[in-house]
Design an enzyme around this catalytic site. Structure first.
Site, PDB file in Angstrom:
ATOM      1  N   GLN A  37       0.796  -1.224   0.000  1.00  0.00           N
ATOM      2  CA  GLN A  37       0.000   0.000   0.000  1.00  0.00           C
ATOM      3  C   GLN A  37       0.833   1.281   0.000  1.00  0.00           C
ATOM      4  O   GLN A  37       0.309   2.339  -0.349  1.00  0.00           O
ATOM      5  CB  GLN A  37      -0.958  -0.010   1.192  1.00  0.00           C
ATOM      6  CG  GLN A  37      -1.982  -1.139   1.106  1.00  0.00           C
ATOM      7  CD  GLN A  37      -2.933  -1.145   2.278  1.00  0.00           C
ATOM      8  OE1 GLN A  37      -2.645  -1.757   3.303  1.00  0.00           O
ATOM      9  NE2 GLN A  37      -4.060  -0.484   2.148  1.00  0.00           N
ATOM     10  N   HIS A  57      -1.830  -5.194 -12.665  1.00  0.00           N
ATOM     11  CA  HIS A  57      -1.332  -5.037 -14.040  1.00  0.00           C
ATOM     12  C   HIS A  57      -2.233  -5.758 -15.047  1.00  0.00           C
ATOM     13  O   HIS A  57      -2.496  -5.246 -16.127  1.00  0.00           O
ATOM     14  CB  HIS A  57       0.109  -5.550 -14.149  1.00  0.00           C
ATOM     15  CG  HIS A  57       1.071  -4.729 -13.351  1.00  0.00           C
ATOM     16  ND1 HIS A  57       2.324  -5.165 -12.988  1.00  0.00           N
ATOM     17  CD2 HIS A  57       0.955  -3.482 -12.818  1.00  0.00           C
ATOM     18  CE1 HIS A  57       2.937  -4.227 -12.283  1.00  0.00           C
ATOM     19  NE2 HIS A  57       2.126  -3.194 -12.172  1.00  0.00           N
ATOM     20  N   ASP A  70       2.391   0.499  -8.058  1.00  0.00           N
ATOM     21  CA  ASP A  70       3.753   0.544  -8.611  1.00  0.00           C
ATOM     22  C   ASP A  70       4.612   1.598  -7.909  1.00  0.00           C
ATOM     23  O   ASP A  70       5.803   1.376  -7.678  1.00  0.00           O
ATOM     24  CB  ASP A  70       3.712   0.881 -10.118  1.00  0.00           C
ATOM     25  CG  ASP A  70       3.207  -0.287 -10.956  1.00  0.00           C
ATOM     26  OD1 ASP A  70       2.855  -1.336 -10.383  1.00  0.00           O
ATOM     27  OD2 ASP A  70       3.166  -0.138 -12.205  1.00  0.00           O
ATOM     28  N   ARG A  95       3.889   0.108  13.010  1.00  0.00           N
ATOM     29  CA  ARG A  95       3.546  -1.213  12.458  1.00  0.00           C
ATOM     30  C   ARG A  95       3.633  -1.137  10.937  1.00  0.00           C
ATOM     31  O   ARG A  95       2.862  -0.413  10.306  1.00  0.00           O
ATOM     32  CB  ARG A  95       2.135  -1.627  12.896  1.00  0.00           C
ATOM     33  CG  ARG A  95       1.729  -2.943  12.276  1.00  0.00           C
ATOM     34  CD  ARG A  95       0.338  -3.430  12.661  1.00  0.00           C
ATOM     35  NE  ARG A  95       0.066  -4.600  11.840  1.00  0.00           N
ATOM     36  CZ  ARG A  95      -1.068  -4.880  11.208  1.00  0.00           C
ATOM     37  NH1 ARG A  95      -2.107  -4.084  11.319  1.00  0.00           N
ATOM     38  NH2 ARG A  95      -1.171  -5.946  10.465  1.00  0.00           N
ATOM     39  N   HIS A 140       1.234  -9.299   4.840  1.00  0.00           N
ATOM     40  CA  HIS A 140       0.074  -8.412   4.681  1.00  0.00           C
ATOM     41  C   HIS A 140      -0.380  -8.486   3.220  1.00  0.00           C
ATOM     42  O   HIS A 140      -0.366  -7.489   2.501  1.00  0.00           O
ATOM     43  CB  HIS A 140       0.426  -6.984   5.111  1.00  0.00           C
ATOM     44  CG  HIS A 140      -0.758  -6.129   5.439  1.00  0.00           C
ATOM     45  ND1 HIS A 140      -0.915  -5.487   6.647  1.00  0.00           N
ATOM     46  CD2 HIS A 140      -1.854  -5.810   4.717  1.00  0.00           C
ATOM     47  CE1 HIS A 140      -2.058  -4.803   6.643  1.00  0.00           C
ATOM     48  NE2 HIS A 140      -2.643  -4.988   5.482  1.00  0.00           N
ATOM     49  N   ASN A 184      -1.819 -10.755   8.596  1.00  0.00           N
ATOM     50  CA  ASN A 184      -2.813  -9.710   8.742  1.00  0.00           C
ATOM     51  C   ASN A 184      -4.147 -10.158   8.151  1.00  0.00           C
ATOM     52  O   ASN A 184      -4.215 -10.557   6.986  1.00  0.00           O
ATOM     53  CB  ASN A 184      -2.372  -8.438   8.015  1.00  0.00           C
ATOM     54  CG  ASN A 184      -3.385  -7.325   8.204  1.00  0.00           C
ATOM     55  OD1 ASN A 184      -3.561  -6.816   9.310  1.00  0.00           O
ATOM     56  ND2 ASN A 184      -4.103  -6.970   7.143  1.00  0.00           N
ATOM     57  N   GLU A 185      -5.197 -10.099   8.936  1.00  0.00           N
ATOM     58  CA  GLU A 185      -6.576 -10.300   8.479  1.00  0.00           C
ATOM     59  C   GLU A 185      -6.772 -11.496   7.542  1.00  0.00           C
ATOM     60  O   GLU A 185      -7.165 -11.316   6.382  1.00  0.00           O
ATOM     61  CB  GLU A 185      -7.098  -9.022   7.792  1.00  0.00           C
ATOM     62  CG  GLU A 185      -7.107  -7.817   8.696  1.00  0.00           C
ATOM     63  CD  GLU A 185      -7.833  -6.598   8.080  1.00  0.00           C
ATOM     64  OE1 GLU A 185      -8.217  -6.672   6.904  1.00  0.00           O
ATOM     65  OE2 GLU A 185      -8.013  -5.610   8.790  1.00  0.00           O
ATOM     66  N   ASN A 327      -7.933  -5.745  14.487  1.00  0.00           N
ATOM     67  CA  ASN A 327      -8.220  -4.640  13.574  1.00  0.00           C
ATOM     68  C   ASN A 327      -9.725  -4.407  13.608  1.00  0.00           C
ATOM     69  O   ASN A 327     -10.496  -5.344  13.394  1.00  0.00           O
ATOM     70  CB  ASN A 327      -7.841  -4.995  12.132  1.00  0.00           C
ATOM     71  CG  ASN A 327      -6.337  -5.201  11.949  1.00  0.00           C
ATOM     72  OD1 ASN A 327      -5.552  -5.034  12.884  1.00  0.00           O
ATOM     73  ND2 ASN A 327      -5.944  -5.566  10.745  1.00  0.00           N
ATOM     74  N   TYR A 329     -13.035  -1.557  12.563  1.00  0.00           N
ATOM     75  CA  TYR A 329     -13.447  -0.335  11.872  1.00  0.00           C
ATOM     76  C   TYR A 329     -14.900   0.057  12.100  1.00  0.00           C
ATOM     77  O   TYR A 329     -15.205   1.219  12.232  1.00  0.00           O
ATOM     78  CB  TYR A 329     -13.197  -0.474  10.361  1.00  0.00           C
ATOM     79  CG  TYR A 329     -11.729  -0.473  10.007  1.00  0.00           C
ATOM     80  CD1 TYR A 329     -11.049   0.716   9.782  1.00  0.00           C
ATOM     81  CD2 TYR A 329     -11.004  -1.670   9.930  1.00  0.00           C
ATOM     82  CE1 TYR A 329      -9.695   0.733   9.477  1.00  0.00           C
ATOM     83  CE2 TYR A 329      -9.642  -1.664   9.623  1.00  0.00           C
ATOM     84  CZ  TYR A 329      -8.999  -0.465   9.399  1.00  0.00           C
ATOM     85  OH  TYR A 329      -7.664  -0.445   9.110  1.00  0.00           O
ATOM     86  N   GLU A 395      -5.097  -2.133  14.174  1.00  0.00           N
ATOM     87  CA  GLU A 395      -5.620  -1.161  13.205  1.00  0.00           C
ATOM     88  C   GLU A 395      -6.945  -0.606  13.705  1.00  0.00           C
ATOM     89  O   GLU A 395      -7.785  -1.363  14.201  1.00  0.00           O
ATOM     90  CB  GLU A 395      -5.913  -1.791  11.823  1.00  0.00           C
ATOM     91  CG  GLU A 395      -4.711  -2.168  11.020  1.00  0.00           C
ATOM     92  CD  GLU A 395      -5.064  -2.771   9.657  1.00  0.00           C
ATOM     93  OE1 GLU A 395      -6.163  -2.509   9.128  1.00  0.00           O
ATOM     94  OE2 GLU A 395      -4.213  -3.515   9.137  1.00  0.00           O
TER      95      GLU A 395
END
Ligand SMILES: *[C@@H]1O[C@H](CO)[C@@H](O)[C@H](O)[C@H]1NC(C)=O
Ligand SMILES: *[C@@H]1O[C@H](CO)[C@@H](O)[C@H](O)[C@H]1NC(C)=O
Ligand SMILES: *[C@@H]1O[C@H](CO)[C@@H](O)[C@H](O)[C@H]1NC(C)=O
Ligand SMILES: *[C@@H]1O[C@H](CO)[C@@H](O)[C@H](O)[C@H]1NC(C)=O
Ligand SMILES: *[C@@H]1O[C@H](CO)[C@@H](O)[C@H](O)[C@H]1NC(C)=O
Length: 496
Positions: A37, A57, A70, A95, A140, A184-185, A327, A329, A395
């Site tokens: 990310q 891509h 990219d 992290r 991740h 992660n997740e 995590n 939200y 998170e």
């Protein structure tokens, strides 16, 4: 007169639900990102190709804005600036995740890319030189493409290959890294094995591929945990867990049907991953095993689509944690399933619909709303279900489209942290640390650059990828410095 007014404001703030508790002295704050990310440099200095390079891509149309990672936030070249942003907010830790393909371009240990090792050594050293502890996510989501070509997480060979990769990280970085997150997740990553149009690796095997992936991930996590304990712990003494995501599921009404749908939802979306590791008895939750077995038989399969653990594997996996990485939200209302989804699929197995209450505050992301009390309920659920483990919030954050004066994000952080303090001080939940997602705006997977989660703004049309402080970064810095939630953000709070 001014003093009198201020205390009146504080009194009103109290009435509106602001807690006056302070964060404990040993409570740590930080911010999080993930390699794909933010790093960019996708083919730089020996890095191999991963499944997100391939997806973006080959299928730019799977991303809302046809974009890719990219260059992303270009953190591969700008990591020193990122460390200064962390310093600016007073973060105790950062992290970040390691790009598997940057260290092992083939995915396996036959080639170790020294430039990749150097990059993470430089980042770790820069953090420590600035008084910031590294917390490293080993995986991740950016799986090396050569491993996906062999089936990726759905092929059991990945368990040993993951352990090898983790060993390389412990050898090179473990002298300085004391916080490790294996995965992660898994709940979100495994969605990549349910549909051909979406999340990498985009394999169309709903209700099958996702469970095979979870099975490998839990075995790989446990084997890594035991290997670290056996081979590295005496010298390195780090803490290890994985980061599990969950929303809170609130029954839509108090009807038995709705209450049971909420219980199914949390057991399928969180218990499936957490129960094998954090419960006393281990293994997948009985409710989940029974439902998938029955539905599989009904569908004509000769066996459950959810693989079985042996007795040895159950005890091998149980207890492989030093803390519970969470995590979180948002929250959903939950009611019974939707008849359009017949399965086989995870959704048909869960048989629960997720809805929002119209009165809940919206965010920049239509799939998430602001529901601070749900955070407190989820923390209580984890405390009761898993015997009050130390919980590390790995998170928490919100998409706010406002570029600089991000008042929604300020509202979100102050109110979610307020409920977290209530969970800690009024309910006895053992929360030990907190990472804001995210330090900087970044590539938000299939949403590309259309969702901004950063405390710091990144200008993605500027070749320099200039970082600028948002107002929320100042409020977060104030919270870390004063160890309290400023009451002024509660005056105009709505009922949420
Ligand atoms: C909140 O706590 C601080 C310090 O602990 C104290 O100075 C202040 O008066 C308290 N405010 C309220 C409204 O209780
Ligand atoms: C590991 O976590 C525990 C709390 O669960 C803490 O007391 C300890 O200091 C941590 N170890 C390191 C190396 O940070
Ligand atoms: C369900 O019952 C509880 C406890 O009686 C109550 O607090 C809550 O508001 C009810 N929820 C709904 C949706 O009616
Ligand atoms: C941000 O917006 C709020 C609400 O519109 C306003 O009160 C505040 O002054 C603004 N802050 C800055 C730094 O512009
Ligand atoms: C982003 O950078 C571009 C190119 O340098 C500039 O034209 C634009 O004004 C910047 N946008 C913001 C919001 O700063």
């Amino acid at each position: 007169m001014k003093k009198y007014l201020l205390s009146l404001v504080a009194l009103v703030a109290n009435v509106r639900g602001h807690t006056n508790h302070s964060f404990p002295a040993n409570f740590i704050f930080g911010a999080a990102t993930a390699s794909y990310q933010v790093e960019g440099a996708w083919n730089h200095e020996g890095k191999g190709v991963n499944i997100w390079d391939t997806l973006t891509h080959d299928h730019p149309d799977f991303m809302t804005d046809l974009s890719n990672g990219d260059i992303a936030a270009n953190s591969y070249f700008k990591y020193k600036e990122d460390v200064q942003l962390l310093k600016k907010i007073g973060a105790n830790f950062y992290r970040f995740s390691v790009s598997w393909s940057r260290i092992l371009p083939t995915g396996q240990t036959n080639v170790i890319n020294q430039a990749g090792v150097d990059y993470y050594n430089n980042l770790i050293n820069e953090l420590l030189a600035n008084g910031i502890e590294p917390m490293v996510t080993i995986f991740h989501w950016d799986l090396p493409q050569p491993l996906q070509d062999l089936g990726g997480m759905t092929n059991k060979f990945i368990v040993d290959i993951f352990v090898d990769y983790a060993r390389v990280l412990f050898v090179h970085f473990g002298d300085r890294v004391k916080w490790w997150i294996t995965f992660n997740e898994p709940a979100v990553f495994s969605i990549g094995y349910t549909t051909a149009r979406g999340f990498a690796p985009s394999v169309n095997a709903p209700g099958i591929g996702n469970y095979l992936a979870v099975h490998s991930i839990l075995l790989a996590h446990a084997k890594t945990y035991h290997m670290y304990r056996r081979e590295f712990w005496a010298k390195q003494q780090g803490n290890m867990s994985l980061a599990l995501n969950s929303r809170w599921f609130e029954p839509k009404t108090n009807s038995t049907e709705d209450v049971q749908s909420a219980q199914r939802a949390i057991q399928f979306y969180l218990g499936l991953y957490a129960h094998p590791i954090f419960s006393q008895e281990g293994d997948y939750p009985k409710l989940v095993k029974d439902r998938i077995a029955q539905k599989s038989l009904d569908e004509g399969f000769f066996r459950s689509r959810l693989p079985k653990f042996t007795k040895e594997q159950i005890s091998h996996i149980r207890g492989t944690f030093d803390f519970f990485g969470l995590n979180h939200y948002t929250t959903s209302l939950t009611t019974v399933g939707n008849t359009e989804n017949q399965g086989p699929s995870l959704e048909a197995d869960v048989w629960a619909q997720r809805l929002f209450d119209r009165s809940w505050k919206e965010t920049g992301d239509p799939s998430r709303k602001v529901v601070p009390w749900g955070f407190r309920k989820l923390l209580n659920w984890i405390k009761n279900e898993y015997n009050n483990p130390p919980v590390f919030i790995t998170e928490n954050g919100v998409s706010d489209p406002t570029e600089f004066n991000d008042t929604l994000r300020i509202h979100y952080y102050t109110h979610y942290l307020n409920e977290m303090l209530n969970a800690m001080f009024q309910d006895g939940c053992n929360v030990i640390g907190y990472a804001a997602w995210s330090l900087i705006d970044n590539f938000e997977w299939n949403s590309g650059y259309t969702q901004r989660f950063g405390l710091f703004h990144v200008n993605f049309t500027d070749p320099e990828r200039t970082r600028t402080a948002k107002e929320s970064s100042r409020v977060y810095a104030e919270i870390i410095r004063t160890r309290q939630i400023p009451a002024r953000h509660f005056h105009s709070a709505s009922q949420d």
